[in-house]
Design a protein around this motif. Structure first.
Motif, mmCIF file in Angstrom:
data_model
loop_
_atom_site.group_PDB
_atom_site.id
_atom_site.type_symbol
_atom_site.label_atom_id
_atom_site.label_comp_id
_atom_site.label_asym_id
_atom_site.label_seq_id
_atom_site.Cartn_x
_atom_site.Cartn_y
_atom_site.Cartn_z
ATOM 1 N N GLY A 33 -23.754 -16.030 2.075
ATOM 2 C CA GLY A 33 -24.272 -15.998 0.722
ATOM 3 C C GLY A 33 -23.953 -14.694 0.012
ATOM 4 N N CYS A 34 -24.740 -14.378 -1.024
ATOM 5 C CA CYS A 34 -24.505 -13.123 -1.756
ATOM 6 C C CYS A 34 -25.824 -12.574 -2.283
ATOM 7 N N ASP A 35 -25.839 -11.256 -2.461
ATOM 8 C CA ASP A 35 -27.047 -10.551 -2.892
ATOM 9 C C ASP A 35 -27.122 -10.393 -4.406
ATOM 10 N N SER A 36 -25.994 -10.495 -5.087
ATOM 11 C CA SER A 36 -25.966 -10.265 -6.529
ATOM 12 C C SER A 36 -25.263 -11.421 -7.226
ATOM 13 N N HIS A 37 -25.743 -11.763 -8.401
ATOM 14 C CA HIS A 37 -25.146 -12.872 -9.141
ATOM 15 C C HIS A 37 -24.032 -12.409 -10.074
ATOM 16 N N GLU A 38 -23.969 -11.095 -10.341
ATOM 17 C CA GLU A 38 -23.006 -10.606 -11.326
ATOM 18 C C GLU A 38 -21.552 -10.937 -10.987
ATOM 19 N N PRO A 39 -21.083 -10.741 -9.733
ATOM 20 C CA PRO A 39 -19.680 -11.081 -9.424
ATOM 21 C C PRO A 39 -19.369 -12.564 -9.653
ATOM 22 N N LEU A 40 -20.421 -13.401 -9.592
ATOM 23 C CA LEU A 40 -20.196 -14.839 -9.767
ATOM 24 C C LEU A 40 -19.880 -15.184 -11.213
ATOM 25 N N LEU A 41 -20.211 -14.302 -12.140
ATOM 26 C CA LEU A 41 -20.008 -14.560 -13.560
ATOM 27 C C LEU A 41 -18.906 -13.685 -14.164
ATOM 28 N N THR A 42 -18.221 -12.939 -13.313
ATOM 29 C CA THR A 42 -17.197 -12.011 -13.795
ATOM 30 C C THR A 42 -15.814 -12.500 -13.360
ATOM 31 N N LEU A 43 -15.010 -12.856 -14.350
ATOM 32 C CA LEU A 43 -13.670 -13.360 -14.060
ATOM 33 C C LEU A 43 -12.833 -12.277 -13.390
ATOM 34 N N ALA A 44 -12.161 -12.650 -12.292
ATOM 35 C CA ALA A 44 -11.291 -11.763 -11.509
ATOM 36 C C ALA A 44 -12.075 -10.736 -10.705
ATOM 37 N N GLU A 45 -13.384 -10.894 -10.628
ATOM 38 C CA GLU A 45 -14.195 -10.019 -9.779
ATOM 39 C C GLU A 45 -14.221 -10.590 -8.368
ATOM 40 N N SER A 46 -14.369 -9.720 -7.392
ATOM 41 C CA SER A 46 -14.418 -10.179 -6.009
ATOM 42 C C SER A 46 -15.271 -9.220 -5.207
ATOM 43 N N GLY A 53 -10.631 -14.234 -7.615
ATOM 44 C CA GLY A 53 -11.883 -14.170 -8.355
ATOM 45 C C GLY A 53 -11.965 -15.168 -9.499
ATOM 46 N N TRP A 54 -11.266 -16.301 -9.349
ATOM 47 C CA TRP A 54 -11.271 -17.319 -10.405
ATOM 48 C C TRP A 54 -11.948 -18.612 -9.967
ATOM 49 N N GLY A 55 -12.252 -18.749 -8.690
ATOM 50 C CA GLY A 55 -12.680 -20.030 -8.153
ATOM 51 C C GLY A 55 -13.850 -20.673 -8.865
ATOM 52 N N LEU A 56 -14.954 -19.921 -9.064
ATOM 53 C CA LEU A 56 -16.141 -20.506 -9.694
ATOM 54 C C LEU A 56 -15.919 -20.816 -11.174
ATOM 55 N N PHE A 57 -14.929 -20.171 -11.778
ATOM 56 C CA PHE A 57 -14.670 -20.465 -13.187
ATOM 57 C C PHE A 57 -14.072 -21.866 -13.364
ATOM 58 N N VAL A 58 -13.477 -22.415 -12.307
ATOM 59 C CA VAL A 58 -13.070 -23.824 -12.362
ATOM 60 C C VAL A 58 -14.316 -24.679 -12.547
ATOM 61 N N LEU A 59 -15.371 -24.349 -11.783
ATOM 62 C CA LEU A 59 -16.637 -25.078 -11.892
ATOM 63 C C LEU A 59 -17.227 -24.949 -13.289
ATOM 64 N N TYR A 60 -17.248 -23.747 -13.820
ATOM 65 C CA TYR A 60 -17.849 -23.525 -15.149
ATOM 66 C C TYR A 60 -17.089 -24.298 -16.233
ATOM 67 N N CYS A 61 -15.763 -24.410 -16.072
ATOM 68 C CA CYS A 61 -14.961 -25.120 -17.078
ATOM 69 C C CYS A 61 -15.197 -26.627 -17.045
ATOM 70 N N LEU A 62 -15.550 -27.152 -15.878
ATOM 71 C CA LEU A 62 -15.747 -28.589 -15.737
ATOM 72 C C LEU A 62 -17.175 -29.023 -16.042
ATOM 73 N N ALA A 63 -18.128 -28.184 -15.725
ATOM 74 C CA ALA A 63 -19.539 -28.576 -15.802
ATOM 75 C C ALA A 63 -20.154 -28.266 -17.164
ATOM 76 N N GLU A 64 -21.269 -28.928 -17.416
ATOM 77 C CA GLU A 64 -22.051 -28.657 -18.620
ATOM 78 C C GLU A 64 -23.179 -27.680 -18.313
ATOM 79 N N LYS A 65 -23.755 -27.830 -17.116
ATOM 80 C CA LYS A 65 -24.837 -26.958 -16.682
ATOM 81 C C LYS A 65 -24.650 -26.671 -15.194
ATOM 82 N N VAL A 66 -24.827 -25.408 -14.796
ATOM 83 C CA VAL A 66 -24.593 -24.997 -13.420
ATOM 84 C C VAL A 66 -25.767 -24.169 -12.928
ATOM 85 N N SER A 67 -26.242 -24.464 -11.704
ATOM 86 C CA SER A 67 -27.248 -23.647 -11.016
ATOM 87 C C SER A 67 -26.648 -23.147 -9.713
#
Length: 568
Positions: A57-70, A84-98
């Motif tokens: 898992g991870c301790d901070s949410h900030e890297p998850l919302l920062t493009l090209a962050e790792s 550092g682009w993987g989750l942005f595929v999810l954000y582009c496809l989804a309407e709401k993400v948790s």
């Protein structure tokens, strides 16, 4: 202050960087593997995607919302070079993400996140959109999206997931894991490149560049299919280091850089070493390996071979557009190899007339020669040639079969049929290295006296270039020997713009055999009688005699019965 990147514009356009929704699954599985997860469960149902893994898992949410962050560990960063682009595929496809992990649960509206800088600021702040009371080990994703995108995501092939070193469940079904070593165990070449397994199929490689373009790569479990499919030629299973460079951010292809060239040189060397060993050991089925060597080996490497392949063709038999009698043969170092051709001379009334193939003379700017094609029985002449690249020791010598056609007087020929003429002639021949008297085979060594049976030619056809009516047939005593070359004549005369092949082929053969009957002076009674016998309604076998008197034809049957036909 100048900006290195226009954040607002970049995030509005980021949707256009993704090729296919199904790539989301491989990105999420890859993240789970990097987080040292042992299993990941993916469920797609009713417009909702839920993904859970048991990684750290991870301790901070900030890297998850920062493009090209790792924020992966040093080993992953060095070897896999995550973009550092993987989750942005999810954000582009989804309407709401948790997203839920040790930091808590972050819930975002993706449309606002991409289009509203103020909202992005809130998402990045602790306490604004993060519920720190809802934590979990590992990593959990819950996302909603429209049904069309969900269907595309669910359509991912299990083959894209089967090499990841993790237990994967997709909508309740376990993805069967494949062992690369087991799957490619039958590939002839198995090697290690910078600690990574390489499997190569060396048969019939056209060029090294083409082979590299047909190479699959497994990049830490992610399958990167070859950009050009031409059958499975090879695969590299990368599990350590960076021997190749996948093109970021999504690794759908391999960059053709210095690493790529170095790997290509390594693979070429392994292929050449394998082919050389197999060829020189006289192993069965090495012809495709010789064809590979012709494309990949240097001249020095070719010279190390003790065996090589040559092409053989019967140029004057079955002379269609695609000769059926073209083959290949392996020759050994030190073996003499000859390519053969025929030289035709007509000897008539003591005069010799050398025939030459029709061709364009660039000096005189006109066509010269007097024949377009020869027709000889199978196996008389064999034309041999090497591949473009071959060992220096493989040299092909030339020898000529000299054929003299010695014709008699006018009683020995038949003209007026479908062909130009049929000539009962003495046909004698000898190879160019055979001694003959006065240069005339008709007065010297006969083909029937030679030890080479191929010199025993009893029929030959010569086409002057004007179709069936320009073909002359020379035969020794029996015109029926035409059955040795009639197929070749029919094949040669076929042309695509005419009637169907079968029609032309049969018409040509029928015309040839009609001529044979006239040459022999004997005729098939079925051919002679089939017209009026059909009208009379009788069987040919039952007819004893046929007589014609004035305007009547009287047919006498074997049992004495007579039938009378009135003639117009």
């Amino acid at each position: 202050m100048s900006k290195v990147i226009n954040e607002n514009r970049m995030l509005k356009l980021v949707h256009n960087f993704f090729e296919h929704p199904a790539m989301l699954i491989t990105e999420l599985v890859q993240n789970a593997v990097r987080a040292k997860a042992s299993k990941i469960d993916i469920a797609i149902e009713d417009g909702t995607l839920v993904v859970c893994d048991d990684g750290y898992g991870c301790d901070s949410h900030e890297p998850l919302l920062t493009l090209a962050e790792s924020c992966w560990d040093a080993e992953v960063e060095e070897n896999e070079q995550p973009a550092g682009w993987g989750l942005f595929v999810l954000y582009c496809l989804a309407e709401k993400v948790s997203l839920t992990s040790r930091f808590g649960t972050l819930t975002i509206d993706t449309a606002l996140f991409f289009n509203d800088a103020v909202y992005r600021g809130k998402a990045l702040s602790v306490g604004e959109l993060v519920d720190t009371s809802k934590t979990a080990e590992g990593f959990t994703i819950s996302a909603t999206m429209d049904s069309r995108k969900m269907k595309q995501i669910a359509g991912i092939s299990h083959k894209r997931l089967q090499y990841f070193p993790i237990e994967i469940t997709l909508n309740g079904d376990s993805v069967v894991r494949e062992s690369v070593v087991e799957e490619y165990k039958d590939y002839p070449i198995k090697a290690q490149y910078m600690g990574n397994d390489v499997f190569i199929n060396p048969k019939r490689i056209d060029t090294l560049a083409e082979w590299l373009q047909s190479l699959d790569v497994i990049w830490y479990g992610m399958l990167i299919p070859a950009p050009r499919y031409s059958g499975n030629r090879g695969i590299v299973n990368v599990t350590q280091g960076t021997p190749l460079t996948p093109v970021l951010p999504f690794r759908t292809t391999i960059k053709q850089d210095e690493k790529f060239a170095e790997f290509g040189a390594f693979a070429r060397q392994k292929i050449v070493e394998y082919c050389t060993k197999k060829i020189n050991s006289k192993a069965e089925g090495v012809e495709p390996l010789m064809q590979t060597m012709e494309k990949l080996a240097t001249q020095e490497e070719l010279n190390r071979l003790d065996y090589y392949i040559i092409d053989e063709e019967d140029p004057y038999f079955d002379t269609g557009h695609s000769p059926a009698h073209s083959t290949s043969r392996i020759v050994a170092r030190g073996e003499r190899v000859f390519t053969e051709d025929a030289e035709i001379t007509i000897v008539e009334d003591g005069k010799r007339r050398r025939l030459r193939k029709i061709g364009y003379d660039h000096a005189t700017k006109r066509y010269t020669g007097n024949y377009e094609m020869l027709f000889l029985p199978k196996g008389v002449i064999t034309e041999r040639s090497t591949l473009e690249s071959h060992p220096d020791w493989l040299e092909i010598e030339e020898r000529i079969l000299r054929i003299d056609i010695c014709t008699g007087d006018g009683d020995d020929k038949y003209t007026g049929g479908h062909l130009e003429g049929w000539y009962d002639a003495a046909i004698v021949s000898a190879w160019s290295d055979t001694d003959t008297k006065d240069g005339c085979l008709c007065q010297g060594q006969s083909g029937t006296d030679t030890k080479d049976d191929r010199c025993k030619i009893d029929i030959i056809g010569i086409d002057a270039g004007g179709g069936l009516s320009s073909i002359a047939i020379y035969y020794a005593k029996d015109a029926g020997l035409i059955d040795k070359i009639d197929d070749s004549i029919a094949n040669h005369l076929y042309y695509e713009d005419g009637d169907t092949y079968d029609t032309q082929y049969e018409e040509t053969r029928n015309a040839i055999w009609e001529d044979v009957q006239n040459v022999h002076g004997t005729f098939d009674r079925r051919d002679l009688l089939k017209g009026f016998i059909t009208v009379a309604g009788v069987r040919i076998a039952d007819v004893r005699n046929i007589g014609i008197h004035k305007n009547k034809m009287i047919i006498t049957m074997e049992e004495g019965e007579e039938k009378v036909l009135l003639l117009a």
